[in-house]
Design an enzyme around this catalytic site. Structure first.
Site, mmCIF file in Angstrom:
data_model
loop_
_atom_site.group_PDB
_atom_site.id
_atom_site.type_symbol
_atom_site.label_atom_id
_atom_site.label_comp_id
_atom_site.label_asym_id
_atom_site.label_seq_id
_atom_site.Cartn_x
_atom_site.Cartn_y
_atom_site.Cartn_z
ATOM 1 C CB SER A 54 -0.891 0.008 1.244
ATOM 2 O OG SER A 54 -1.513 1.271 1.425
ATOM 3 C CE1 TYR B 154 -4.237 -2.066 5.234
ATOM 4 C CE2 TYR B 154 -3.317 0.044 4.547
ATOM 5 C CZ TYR B 154 -3.805 -1.214 4.237
ATOM 6 O OH TYR B 154 -3.865 -1.608 2.919
#
Length: 278
Positions: free
Chosen positions: A125, A138
């Protein structure tokens, strides 16, 4: 391919099948398997946090006569919360799915990849490069996945196995919606003093995430980048997906930390509740 139930995973499975691959697509539920099953796509029930499921996948791969060309690690869960406010069991859950599960699958399938000079594609990501406020849990998993990918790439290059990282930005998938719902539940469960401290910030992040998801790259466009990472003769070590990911990755390399902090704060500022000063 792990995490192929919906969104990027399902779109990538279809794109790779369209290109002539036979895709073993890891899904968690029978209804997801039924929705995904198609010519060239063989759904496999797979929870990457369960060793028995991983052993079954390795046995399934070993029983096939064809070469294992690539492993795409795509499974992930998302939640935004301040470091102080997220219970440790939730931290551990994120790392079990987003990092340790992928390590376990990679370890199990590496013998087959090594036999045929295959490839590992880890879907990270832009959060593996930049950690905005409340993205600590995250992003922590994605920063770790980036580091593991770097080490793995250097370990396996002499063995003929390539390791590629794909870094999406905002993508229009159900994962974003589920992340917003999970963040909202955690915000409601915060102790009053934590809600006073972080409530406006969390609301701003939810609004920013919703806007980024709605205006993000399509899952099909992301799938084409993943397919390129799988099929390119000389793949790059990293591919970004979306203009936001490309921009943030570039800024993270050139801006000093304090200036990047100010940029992150400016991005969030318009999304704060109107009655609360940012």
């Amino acid at each position: 391919m792990t995490g192929a139930s919906t969104g990027i995973g399902a779109a990538s499975a279809r794109e790779l099948a369209r290109r002539g691959f036979h895709v073993l697509a890891g899904v968690r539920r029978d209804q997801d398997a039924d929705a995904l099953r198609a010519p060239g796509i063989e759904p496999v029930i797979l929870d990457i946090t369960r060793p028995g499921h991983i052993a079954g996948l390795a046995a399934r791969v070993g029983s096939r006569t064809g070469a294992l060309r690539a492993l795409v690690n795509n499974a992930a869960v998302s939640v935004n919360a301040p470091v102080e406010a997220l219970p440790l069991e939730e931290w551990r859950r994120l790392f079990e799915v987003n990092l340790f599960g992928h390590v376990a699958v990679t370890q199990a399938l590496l013998p087959a990849l090594l036999r045929h000079s295959g490839r590992v594609v880890n879907v990270s990501s832009v959060g593996g490069k930049v950690a905005m406020a409340t993205f600590g849990p995250y992003a922590g998993t994605k920063f770790a996945l980036e580091a593991v990918s770097d080490a793995l790439r250097r370990e396996l290059a002499p063995q003929g196995v390539q390791v590629v990282v794909v870094e999406p930005g905002g993508i229009r998938t159900e994962m974003g919606e589920r992340g917003i719902a999970a963040t909202s539940r955690l915000a409601e469960a915060m102790a009053p003093e934590l809600r006073d401290r972080y409530g406006p910030l969390v609301q701003a992040v939810i609004a920013l995430t919703a806007a980024g998801t709605a205006g993000g790259t399509s899952a099909e466009d992301a799938a084409r980048v993943i397919a390129k990472a799988v099929t390119a003769g000389k793949p790059r070590t990293r591919y970004t997906v979306g203009r936001d990911a490309a921009l943030l990755t570039r800024l993270s390399r050139i801006l000093p930390d304090r200036l990047l902090d100010r940029v992150a704060a400016a991005v969030l500022r318009p999304h704060y509740p109107k009655t609360t000063p940012a």
